[in-house]
Design a protein around this motif. Structure first.
Motif, mmCIF file in Angstrom:
data_model
loop_
_atom_site.group_PDB
_atom_site.id
_atom_site.type_symbol
_atom_site.label_atom_id
_atom_site.label_comp_id
_atom_site.label_asym_id
_atom_site.label_seq_id
_atom_site.Cartn_x
_atom_site.Cartn_y
_atom_site.Cartn_z
ATOM 1 N N SER A 446 0.813 -1.210 0.000
ATOM 2 C CA SER A 446 0.000 0.000 0.000
ATOM 3 C C SER A 446 0.848 1.262 0.000
ATOM 4 O O SER A 446 0.505 2.261 -0.649
ATOM 5 N N ASP A 447 1.969 1.253 0.737
ATOM 6 C CA ASP A 447 2.840 2.427 0.756
ATOM 7 C C ASP A 447 3.441 2.682 -0.619
ATOM 8 O O ASP A 447 3.549 3.819 -1.072
ATOM 9 N N GLN A 448 3.841 1.605 -1.298
ATOM 10 C CA GLN A 448 4.412 1.736 -2.641
ATOM 11 C C GLN A 448 3.372 2.259 -3.624
ATOM 12 O O GLN A 448 3.669 3.099 -4.486
ATOM 13 N N VAL A 449 2.149 1.779 -3.495
ATOM 14 C CA VAL A 449 1.076 2.237 -4.395
ATOM 15 C C VAL A 449 0.831 3.726 -4.217
ATOM 16 O O VAL A 449 0.711 4.480 -5.192
ATOM 17 N N ASP A 450 0.752 4.163 -2.961
ATOM 18 C CA ASP A 450 0.511 5.593 -2.711
ATOM 19 C C ASP A 450 1.641 6.442 -3.255
ATOM 20 O O ASP A 450 1.416 7.511 -3.830
ATOM 21 N N LEU A 451 2.875 5.983 -3.087
ATOM 22 C CA LEU A 451 4.027 6.733 -3.589
ATOM 23 C C LEU A 451 4.005 6.826 -5.108
ATOM 24 O O LEU A 451 4.218 7.896 -5.691
ATOM 25 N N LEU A 452 3.721 5.705 -5.769
ATOM 26 C CA LEU A 452 3.709 5.686 -7.235
ATOM 27 C C LEU A 452 2.581 6.556 -7.793
ATOM 28 O O LEU A 452 2.746 7.189 -8.844
ATOM 29 N N ARG A 453 1.458 6.591 -7.093
ATOM 30 C CA ARG A 453 0.362 7.451 -7.556
ATOM 31 C C ARG A 453 0.760 8.918 -7.477
ATOM 32 O O ARG A 453 0.420 9.710 -8.367
ATOM 33 N N ARG A 454 1.478 9.289 -6.418
ATOM 34 C CA ARG A 454 1.941 10.672 -6.326
ATOM 35 C C ARG A 454 2.943 11.008 -7.420
ATOM 36 O O ARG A 454 3.099 12.173 -7.789
ATOM 37 N N MET A 455 3.618 9.974 -7.940
ATOM 38 C CA MET A 455 4.580 10.190 -9.025
ATOM 39 C C MET A 455 3.913 10.178 -10.399
ATOM 40 O O MET A 455 4.589 10.355 -11.410
ATOM 41 N N GLY A 456 2.595 9.932 -10.446
ATOM 42 C CA GLY A 456 1.872 10.008 -11.698
ATOM 43 C C GLY A 456 1.519 8.683 -12.330
ATOM 44 O O GLY A 456 0.949 8.651 -13.426
ATOM 45 N N PHE A 457 1.814 7.549 -11.668
ATOM 46 C CA PHE A 457 1.478 6.241 -12.224
ATOM 47 C C PHE A 457 0.068 5.830 -11.786
ATOM 48 O O PHE A 457 -0.346 6.115 -10.659
ATOM 49 N N LYS A 458 -0.636 5.160 -12.684
ATOM 50 C CA LYS A 458 -1.949 4.620 -12.352
ATOM 51 C C LYS A 458 -1.751 3.177 -11.906
ATOM 52 O O LYS A 458 -1.682 2.240 -12.705
#
Length: 625
Positions: A446-458
């Motif tokens: 979940s932490d990785q998902v949140d970080l990647l979303r902030r970087m612009g990845f879906k």
């Protein structure tokens, strides 16, 4: 035999070579192995070394001194500044809350407020050596728990300096303040307040010497171009500063730590690290053996209930404070449990602080013996706590905490599904998107998902091994499933599930080693990509080009090597469980591969390969005309 230096060296090394491999084989880690080795050869077990641990503590003190020099050497100011919010936030919260609670508890047990505060500060420390070594062995150094642990430990390392400066002030009314440990110092007989002022003066003097004396001297030494002189100069600096600190009544370990800090930002830092690194593991091992051997089992047997109750209480208090601190800094359940249990022991700095407290006579000898035993016992329990957390807590409660977050609703369907979006998966996803191919990306961190979303990845949060998640991701209509996960058990489950329920789905996978590749091939996946292979071959092409080979020829050789190596991996897969057969077949395939590549070089006419090299002299001349 063990009365001589060589005899003790034989005993220490034999104990280490016996206990550490056994502990590693049992999954307990090398730190616990060293501690058990110390207990085994100590005065209260086999009695091979020391009486009451007197000579053992010489090894322990030397191990602490060298360890703290290395800790100081790694304390790069720039790195400290980048982590300042976590270091100051987590570190201050942990140190202040733990000290207050432990001080209150010691007050209830009958200690005066000065002694309770001094011991509370000492017991609030955690073991830099044990925690970092244990996290490194478990591959958790780069995790959130690892970085948070490093931040707290770094704050504690720095906090030792003002704590050592504070302790003499606590001795003003706690007793005479002129303990036996100070009678040989230059300040013997002086008032306590003057000794306290000397602490700050010594620290400032060492910093000034480091800037205007030590570094210039090292520059002169390095001009001699003799490597041994550089190592000797570094050791002289450590010993000289430690000796100076000893003369003014401070801990030699503090002097070594300051020496390391002084060299951390110099141009000699990496050279010193590479020179001293081979000795680091052995010195830490000797330190842990000394800690294990120094446990006063006579005291434990005389007062077992009080001793173990105190150990348990301190670990529970420190773990509870760390859980609160980790929660405040938004650590996930699994990371927070590793963070809290990993730092719940009392650390090696407690030995330094308790020894200083003893010299200042702030606390009586009986209490100090008890706290020394509690410190050593808590350190021996740390690897076991991490092991229990890994084997019992996380499997039972970690998944439940993860389940608190429901999987995302996946509202897209793409021809490609990528399961696992770490370094490998994100690079693959970015390459596909850059070429107009969209992928459905799944990750269960979940932490990785949140970080990647902030970087612009879906990215969608969900466990790709679950059948319903795969259906939601469009596995029925997708053409390719790429498994980019690290955990072999998870890869096994995902591939098995996908092959069973989605037979038309083409499966590709990554692997981190040749042996892992064999396991994935055994699952029926033909296209397995070793994440190190292409980078290694690309580096090989650059090396050949740097040596004067034509780039096109080097690339063709790399492509041939890749083809032959992929075939060899598939041929070796059936032999992976038979080590003898595997090694024999691997040697033969390597010989054949090298022979085939040599034949290719002899047969292929590469005289016109320069035409494909855009940076070759012939091509450049042709373009000019």
């Amino acid at each position: 035999m063990s009365d001589t230096l060589l005899g003790q060296a034989v005993v220490y090394l034999t104990a280490a070579l016996t206990c550490v491999p056994i502990a590693k084989r049992l999954g307990m880690g090398s730190v616990l192995g060293y501690l058990l080795a110390g207990i085994l050869i100590g005065p209260f077990c086999l009695g091979f070394v020391g009486k009451e641990g007197e000579d053992i503590m010489h090894f322990a003190e030397f191990g602490v001194v060298m360890m703290l020099f290395l800790v100081g050497l790694e304390l790069e100011p720039a790195h400290f500044w980048r982590m300042r919010s976590r270091i100051l936030g987590l570190g201050t919260l942990q140190l202040v809350l733990t000290t207050l609670i432990l001080t209150g508890g010691l007050l209830l047990l009958g200690l005066g407020w000065r002694g309770a505060l001094a011991c509370g500060l000492a017991l609030s420390m955690s073991s830099t050596a044990i925690v970092l070594q244990s996290l490194k062995e478990k591959g958790l150094g780069g995790s959130q728990a690892g970085s948070s642990s490093f931040a707290v430990l770094l704050f504690q390392d720095v906090a030792v300096i003002p704590i050592l400066a504070l302790l003499p002030f606590l001795a003003l009314h706690a007793g005479s303040g002129g303990a036996h440990g100070d009678t040989q110092g230059l300040l013997a007989g002086l008032p306590v307040w003057l000794k306290a002022g000397s602490v700050l003066f010594a620290v400032v003097a060492v910093i000034v010497m480091g800037r205007y004396v030590v570094v210039p001297v090292l520059r002169i030494v390095t001009k001699a171009s003799v490597r041994e002189l550089s190592v000797a100069a570094a050791l002289l600096i450590i010993v000289a500063i430690a000796f100076l600190m000893k003369l003014v009544g401070l801990s030699p370990a503090l002097g070594a730590f300051l020496a390391g800090v002084l060299l951390a930002n110099s141009e000699f830092r990496h050279e010193l690290e590479s020179d001293i690194e081979p000795f680091k593991g052995l010195l830490l091992g000797l330190f842990f053996i000394a800690v294990g051997a120094s446990i006063n089992f006579r005291l434990i047997t005389e007062r077992p209930a009080a001793t173990f109750a105190l150990v348990l209480a301190i670990i529970l208090i420190k773990a509870a404070v760390l859980l609160v601190a980790g929660r405040a800094f938004r650590l996930s359940f699994d990371q927070n449990s590793i963070f809290a249990l990993g730092l719940s022991q009392v650390g090696e700095f407690a030995f330094v602080l308790l020894a200083f407290i003893n010299r200042l006579e702030i606390v009586g000898g009986d209490w100090l013996d008890m706290l020394m035993a509690v410190t050593a016992l808590s350190m021996t329990m740390t690897p076991l706590l991490l092991l229990l957390n890994e084997r019992l807590v996380l499997p039972r409660f970690g998944t439940r905490a993860e389940a608190e977050r429901e999987p995302d609703q996946i509202d897209v369907e793409h021809p490609v599904i990528i399961a696992g979006f770490g370094s490998f998966g994100s690079t693959l996803g970015r390459f596909l998107r850059a070429n107009g191919v969209e992928a459905t990306i799944l990750d269960n961190n979940s932490d990785q998902v949140d970080l990647l979303r902030r970087m612009g990845f879906k990215v969608f949060y969900g466990d790709a091994t679950r059948l319903d998640i795969l259906h939601s991701a469009g596995a029925d209509t997708a053409r390719i499933l790429f498994v980019a996960m690290n955990d072999p058990a998870t890869v096994d489950t995902l591939v098995t599930t996908a092959k069973k329920h989605f037979p038309n789905l083409k499966i590709m996978a990554r692997s981190g080693s040749n042996l892992a590749t064999h396991d994935v091939i055994d699952l029926g996946v033909d296209q397995v990509y070793r994440d190190f292979l292409d980078a290694s071959l690309r580096a090989g092409v650059d090396v050949l080009t740097g040596l004067g080979h034509r780039r096109y020829s080097a690339k063709r050789a790399a492509q041939h090597f890749l083809t032959y190596d992929e075939a060899a991996i598939h041929q070796l897969a059936p032999h992976r469980h038979d080590q003898g057969s595997y090694i024999a077949n691997a040697r033969e395939l390597i010989r054949l591969q090298e022979q085939i590549l040599a034949n290719d070089r002899a047969v292929i006419n590469n005289q016109h390969d320069h035409a494909w090299d855009t940076d070759s002299p012939v091509t450049a001349a042709t373009e000019r005309h």
